[in-house]
Design a protein around this motif. Sequence first.
Motif, mmCIF file in Angstrom:
data_model
loop_
_atom_site.group_PDB
_atom_site.id
_atom_site.type_symbol
_atom_site.label_atom_id
_atom_site.label_comp_id
_atom_site.label_asym_id
_atom_site.label_seq_id
_atom_site.Cartn_x
_atom_site.Cartn_y
_atom_site.Cartn_z
ATOM 1 N N PRO A 201 8.806 1.100 1.101
ATOM 2 C CA PRO A 201 7.571 0.357 1.357
ATOM 3 C C PRO A 201 6.375 1.075 0.774
ATOM 4 O O PRO A 201 6.301 2.302 0.817
ATOM 5 N N LEU A 202 5.492 0.325 0.199
ATOM 6 C CA LEU A 202 4.280 0.931 -0.341
ATOM 7 C C LEU A 202 3.164 0.946 0.687
ATOM 8 O O LEU A 202 2.270 1.765 0.634
ATOM 9 N N ASP A 203 3.200 -0.012 1.575
ATOM 10 C CA ASP A 203 2.202 -0.019 2.633
ATOM 11 C C ASP A 203 2.792 -0.712 3.852
ATOM 12 O O ASP A 203 3.968 -1.017 3.882
ATOM 13 N N GLN A 204 1.984 -0.937 4.836
ATOM 14 C CA GLN A 204 2.506 -1.443 6.093
ATOM 15 C C GLN A 204 3.109 -2.825 5.954
ATOM 16 O O GLN A 204 4.054 -3.170 6.654
ATOM 17 N N LYS A 205 2.551 -3.604 5.061
ATOM 18 C CA LYS A 205 3.017 -4.985 4.993
ATOM 19 C C LYS A 205 4.180 -5.162 4.036
ATOM 20 O O LYS A 205 4.634 -6.263 3.808
ATOM 21 N N ASP A 206 4.621 -4.086 3.460
ATOM 22 C CA ASP A 206 5.630 -4.215 2.424
ATOM 23 C C ASP A 206 7.049 -4.250 2.969
ATOM 24 O O ASP A 206 8.007 -4.055 2.253
ATOM 25 N N MET A 207 7.198 -4.481 4.260
ATOM 26 C CA MET A 207 8.535 -4.472 4.832
ATOM 27 C C MET A 207 8.882 -5.858 5.340
ATOM 28 O O MET A 207 8.007 -6.705 5.510
ATOM 29 N N ALA A 208 10.161 -6.035 5.592
ATOM 30 C CA ALA A 208 10.545 -7.294 6.230
ATOM 31 C C ALA A 208 9.944 -7.304 7.629
ATOM 32 O O ALA A 208 10.052 -6.319 8.358
ATOM 33 N N PRO A 209 9.334 -8.383 7.991
ATOM 34 C CA PRO A 209 8.650 -8.369 9.282
ATOM 35 C C PRO A 209 9.640 -8.391 10.448
ATOM 36 O O PRO A 209 10.686 -9.023 10.361
ATOM 37 N N ALA A 210 9.321 -7.708 11.490
ATOM 38 C CA ALA A 210 10.119 -7.744 12.715
ATOM 39 C C ALA A 210 9.140 -8.056 13.828
ATOM 40 O O ALA A 210 8.332 -7.223 14.216
ATOM 41 N N ARG A 231 7.100 -2.909 14.451
ATOM 42 C CA ARG A 231 7.246 -1.564 13.922
ATOM 43 C C ARG A 231 6.266 -1.319 12.785
ATOM 44 O O ARG A 231 5.721 -2.244 12.202
ATOM 45 N N ASP A 232 6.116 -0.024 12.485
ATOM 46 C CA ASP A 232 5.226 0.338 11.392
ATOM 47 C C ASP A 232 5.909 1.403 10.537
ATOM 48 O O ASP A 232 6.946 1.950 10.895
ATOM 49 N N TYR A 233 5.245 1.684 9.425
ATOM 50 C CA TYR A 233 5.803 2.621 8.467
ATOM 51 C C TYR A 233 4.928 3.871 8.418
ATOM 52 O O TYR A 233 3.709 3.778 8.272
ATOM 53 N N THR A 234 5.543 5.013 8.601
ATOM 54 C CA THR A 234 4.799 6.270 8.534
ATOM 55 C C THR A 234 5.114 6.944 7.209
ATOM 56 O O THR A 234 6.267 7.288 6.952
#
Lengths: 263, 650
Positions: A201-210, A231-234
Amino acid sequence: MMELEIELKKASDSLKSWDTTSISLTAGCDLFMRYVTRTSALEYEDFNSAKSRLIERAEKFGEISYKARRIIAMLSQDFIFDGCTILVHGFSRVVLEVLKTAAQNKKLFRVLCTEGRPDRTGLRLSNELAKLDVPVKLLIDSAVAYSMDEIDMVFVGADGVVESGGIINMMGTYQIALVAHSMNKPVYVAAESYKFARLYPLDQKDMAPALRPIDFGVPIPSKVEVETSARDYTPPQYLTLLFTDLGVLTPSVVSDELIQLYL
Amino acid sequence: MEPRRPSRAVIDPKVRQVGFITPNAPPQQPVRTQSYPPESNSPPLSESPASNSLSPVMIPPPRHLSDNLTAYRTPAVPVPESSRRRAEPAAVACSYDPSESLFGTSSPAPSPLASSRLVVDGEFSEESWFKKSDSAKFASSFPGGGFDLTTVKNVGVAAAVAAKKPAAVSGNEKSKASGAESKNELPSGSGSKTSKVKMTKSERRSLQESQRAAKAGGNKSAGASSSRAAKQPQQKKDAAPAPPSVAASEKKGTDRPPEKERKKDVPAPRMQFDDKSRVEKAKKRAVVNQTEVRNRVELFRHLPQYEHGTQLPDLESKFFRNDPMHRAVYKVGLQYLAGDITGGNARCIAMLQAFSEAIRDYTTPAEKTLTRDLTAKIGSYVSFLIECRPLSISMGNAIRFLKNRIAKLPLTLSESEAKTSLCLDIDRFINEKIILADRVIVRHASTKIRDGDVLLTYGSSCVVEMLLSHALELGKKFHVVIVDSRPKLEGQSLLRRLVANGLNCTYTHLNAVSYIMHEVTRVFLGASSILSNGTVYSRVGTAAVAMVANAFSVPVLICCEAYKFHERVQLDSICFNELGDPQAVAKVSGRGDVNYLGSLGNKDNLQLLNLMYDATPSEYISMIVTDYGMIPPTSVPVIVREYCRDQLWI
């Protein structure tokens, strides 16, 4: 052999489809497939021996994953010293194992738990810790920065460890990592190696949403939107070390492991 | 720039002590001129030119030249002296007859340069540390930029040199006397830096130049000549002054400039003048480089810089002189020279295809093994290509691959089978490592483009162009900002093609990048190479874009094929780079009226610098998209370790 692989893939896909948002499930299935099929067993002439080899590896994989928690708990003992204060976020069985082992080794430490709304993970965790006679203090999520002074280290689990070395975990982890980083407190992640995923992921929104619904306890007007992401990405620069069954790793090693495994 | 350089005892920019001071056998003049203030702990800064005994590495500070000069009079050790003489621009020049005369004539002009060069000796020391290996005999003659090559050829007699020296020196503060003295030493071509005299920059430069020229020319004389010659090759990086030396150094340039760029000049005292072909080549180079010398930026003296536009006739004449180059290689070389082929991938593919054709036409001479002879031939082709334009890192890797394949040919193969196999290997390399790799990269990277994105790119990278076109085909809605910069203005061609494809584009220049960055969501950049510490080596200006993006928290994605990875590490953009035509900076194509620097072109205190590449630190890069997937910059050495080291290159 090819048929077997196809069958395995089908099974893995159906497992994954059960919970598309679970990164560890996806990652685990992928890794299992790689681990099992990446063997010379596939070149055996005799189908039965190849099959038994595959089963052997599969069981080994299961064993590793099962034992992973214990290995991680062992590795992290050196980092918990007497008199330390640990901040924990989210309910992770690996982190619980770590703390259990530390308590069993008669270490003196106290734990600060975030409430973990809306999943109430903090409450569950504090219950468990109270059973171990570990001094626990509950914080609301917003009180993390306030208490960061008295904290010596932060321990979190992970839903998934991504290629950059960052982690995907319960909502709020990023926040805590940021605060800890700005105050020079180490952030330790306890994650089994099957959670290493080929995501980036490049940023928080770059993931499949849960998403999961949040219950505020009072009715919300329909015009008001609610952020329901779970969830979020660190990013890796805020993490200090990862405790995995492969050893104590720095975030940059995750990619190394993934490359070795997948390529 | 200064702070970026490694900590060296630098007095001022001109005086660069390279730090390899090795007081050569003190025998000769134990006393050194204060040429090396920083290092001169040892030799008391006495005027005695004894400093010659010091390694050529020492850079005589351009101070008190006159003092030193007198001191230098010791005719002893020719070797040290010659190098010392370097300090005395004219002096050096003077040491050699023809060169002297040349220098003599030019001394007034060059001497100021030379004097400034003097300090530049410091830079020399960079190259000069090579000399160490060659003994202190190297006169510190600087590749006499601006000095007629022919003079170099002349083996000046010491006396002649001496005579010259004064002349040359006249330009500097150095006293003629010293010039005279240096003359004595000049012939010896000592590599030591001598003058402790502080001169003005121009003086130093002229001194340096004269010394170089003297060196070049003086090489002929006695030991000096050889040392000079040797020295010059060493100063390969030190372009200009001695075209022959430059040429020689060129020749020395191996086909692996990136790796050996510094070692190129190390070679033993090149008898460049003994080797006819080298002389010819040198001559060719000489003509080319003459005028560049003056305006070379000191910090980049270690990089070759050639006069643009004059190489073609030389190349043509040279073509028939030496071993005939294969026509395909020649063609490619000319295309590089003219700038028709630019971009890492294009250059690499063109080169490999030319090699493939050459291999097809190749026949093993009698009594020679295919592998060895072919390797040597490829080596000569590569040297030729280097002369046209320094190799890019991708080309270097491709050449390594090719040589590897040649070496691995089973001996049992017949010639035609071997040739076919090699051509197949080359085709496979191009196909797998470049063409298919590009497709994989595009596929991976297009997953990172979302609807509504504003993508920024810099310059013109073929992979990024493919990516944008592909994303458009996938139906994504996004906007592209193309940032461009002079003097190449590569972004314009990219803009044209993208707009023709139907993309929404914005075009701007590098000075506006911080203005526009807040609107950008992703930055996609190409790379010439990625080094082992995650540093991205790419078109100059890329680092600025990446840094601004980082400041605005915009993720930066580099699209680069894995064959461009290199195990080198680079910390700044200075130690390894390529210098383009400096005049391109001063002129605006299509606008003849814009010529503000016209009259200042040859001023000594104005140097034009046209860098081609720069290094972007890894902390500004979010992700690198390669044909092995998306990796963080810290994983580049992992890829190099796992996939590029093995000989199979599969």
